[in-house]
Motif scaffolding. Structure first.
Motif, PDB file in Angstrom:
ATOM      1  N   ASP A  89       0.929  -1.252  -0.024  1.00  9.47           N
ATOM      2  CA  ASP A  89      -0.078   0.161   0.055  1.00  9.47           C
ATOM      3  C   ASP A  89       0.769   1.146  -0.091  1.00  9.47           C
ATOM      4  O   ASP A  89       1.412   1.518   1.046  1.00  9.47           O
ATOM      5  N   THR A  90       1.194   1.848  -1.152  1.00  6.77           N
ATOM      6  CA  THR A  90       1.952   3.095  -1.384  1.00  6.77           C
ATOM      7  C   THR A  90       1.219   4.060  -0.540  1.00  6.77           C
ATOM      8  O   THR A  90       2.113   5.116   0.084  1.00  6.77           O
ATOM      9  N   MET A  91       0.141   4.372  -0.667  1.00  6.65           N
ATOM     10  CA  MET A  91      -0.498   5.280   0.210  1.00  6.65           C
ATOM     11  C   MET A  91      -0.342   5.309   1.656  1.00  6.65           C
ATOM     12  O   MET A  91      -0.146   6.338   2.382  1.00  6.65           O
ATOM     13  N   ASP A  92      -0.612   4.208   2.250  1.00  4.29           N
ATOM     14  CA  ASP A  92      -0.125   3.945   3.700  1.00  4.29           C
ATOM     15  C   ASP A  92       1.277   4.333   3.875  1.00  4.29           C
ATOM     16  O   ASP A  92       1.576   4.949   4.961  1.00  4.29           O
ATOM     17  N   PHE A  93       2.219   3.789   3.262  1.00  3.71           N
ATOM     18  CA  PHE A  93       3.535   4.233   3.217  1.00  3.71           C
ATOM     19  C   PHE A  93       3.777   5.635   3.375  1.00  3.71           C
ATOM     20  O   PHE A  93       4.561   6.232   4.290  1.00  3.71           O
ATOM     21  N   LEU A  94       3.201   6.353   2.489  1.00  3.29           N
ATOM     22  CA  LEU A  94       3.381   7.922   2.381  1.00  3.29           C
ATOM     23  C   LEU A  94       2.980   8.688   3.460  1.00  3.29           C
ATOM     24  O   LEU A  94       3.242   9.569   4.019  1.00  3.29           O
ATOM     25  N   THR A  95       1.588   8.214   3.640  1.00  4.38           N
ATOM     26  CA  THR A  95       0.941   9.146   4.682  1.00  4.38           C
ATOM     27  C   THR A  95       1.631   8.931   6.111  1.00  4.38           C
ATOM     28  O   THR A  95       1.296   9.800   7.114  1.00  4.38           O
TER      29      THR A  95
END
Length: 341
Positions: free
Chosen positions: A333-339
């Motif tokens: 999950d790229t968004m989870d990583f970035l947030t």
């Protein structure tokens, strides 16, 4: 982290999506010219990739996707280095999108194979919302980064893991996709499977490179259903791969099937050469489950209508190259990583 609210982000990127779905004169010119820079990027392939990116950025999906995450406003932006692949057109766009939409700054190391297209799409975004111009930089070398998302081969991943080990990272390796057939597929489903195999000439990690088929599987309906994809052999690079692999199999007397534009060979390996599709027989779906679990780290997605219970993404026939916003590469999950940076 982001200075924009979800409604604004949805409006901006759905506008970009509509523009990609209906290319203007300038974008159309780039679509038509990309094959001069990369012979694999034919006008039809590039147009398909651009329009699929546009379809992905629809308002409903953007709203549903963004509502899953807590995107903070006012938090300092992180500099996220992106090493983009260039195997198919716009393949790195989703990573860029995720960095921008979370309010971080994208340091983009574009692939030489796919740099013009990604730059133009970013210019289109800035024309819609000029404030995004400050959120990305096109760089030749990654420096002064807080995190990294790098996509490459199994060999390059070892370098990436060493070089970027001191910062939060997502390192992607080689993956391929697989289809599980039961023998009960309709002609339409087998035709659609042709898209999973041949779109982008089989160069993507979401392209099917191997079939799992029941014992005594009859390949005749499969070959009949995909016959209309025959013009792919007219691409000189694809044809060169087909001729080369065919000659190897003939010289070595390797048993294989050949319909004039695709070689089908029984092989235990996951990754087939271009213009070749591997296959392997299975006893029952229980053995398929075991195989898919054992190979999960090498599989991007699975094309099938069989009742499979696996962690990898399972898609319908013809849908492997149509990922939604939440269909993350390698299941990370790229968004989870970035947030959470």
């Amino acid at each position: 982290m982001s200075k924009f609210n979800i409604n604004y982000l949805t409006d901006v990127f759905s506008t970009l999506g509509r523009q990609l779905s209906c290319p203007d004169e300038k974008l159309t010119a780039i679509i038509q010219d990309e094959h001069y820079y990369n012979a694999w990027f034919t006008p039809a392939s590039v147009e398909e990739a651009v329009k699929e990116s546009g379809n992905m950025l629809n308002m409903d999906d953007l709203s549903a996707w963004l509502s899953r995450y807590h995107i903070e406003s006012g938090k300092d932006a992180k500099k996220v280095g992106l090493i983009l692949a260039g195997n198919i057109p716009l393949v790195g766009f989703h990573d860029v999108l995720c960095v921008l939409i979370t309010g971080n700054h994208a340091l983009i190391k574009a692939s030489a194979q796919d740099s013009r297209l990604i730059k133009h799409v970013l210019n289109m975004l800035v024309a819609i919302a000029p404030e995004f111009e400050e959120q990305y930089s096109i760089v030749e070398r990654l420096e002064n980064f807080d995190a990294v998302i790098a996509t490459g081969s199994n060999n390059s991943s070892r370098y990436f893991e060493y070089y970027f080990s001191k910062v939060p990272n997502i390192i992607r390796k080689n993956r391929n996709s697989i289809a599980v057939l039961t023998g009960d597929e309709t002609t339409e489903q087998l035709f659609n499977l042709g898209h999973d195999i041949f779109d982008y000439y089989g160069l993507g990690c979401r392209n099917v490179s191997k079939l799992l088929v029941p014992k005594d599987y009859d390949f005749v309906p499969f070959f009949e259903a995909i016959e209309s994809y025959h013009p792919i052999i007219n691409h000189h690079k694809y044809n060169n791969n087909y001729d080369y692999n065919k000659s190897i199999y003939l010289v070595n007397r390797d048993k294989h099937l050949d319909n004039g534009f695709l070689l089908v060979k029984e092989d235990e390996r996951m990754v087939s050469p271009l213009a070749v599709l591997f296959y392997e027989h299975y006893e029952d779906l229980a053995s398929v489950q075991t195989f898919l679990i054992s190979e999960s780290e090498n599989i991007q997605c699975i094309v099938s209508n069989a009742p499979l219970k696996v962690s990898n993404q399972v898609v319908d026939f013809g849908k492997s190259q149509q990922p939604a916003l939440w269909d993350y590469a390698d299941g990370i999950d790229t968004m989870d990583f970035l947030t959470k940076l």
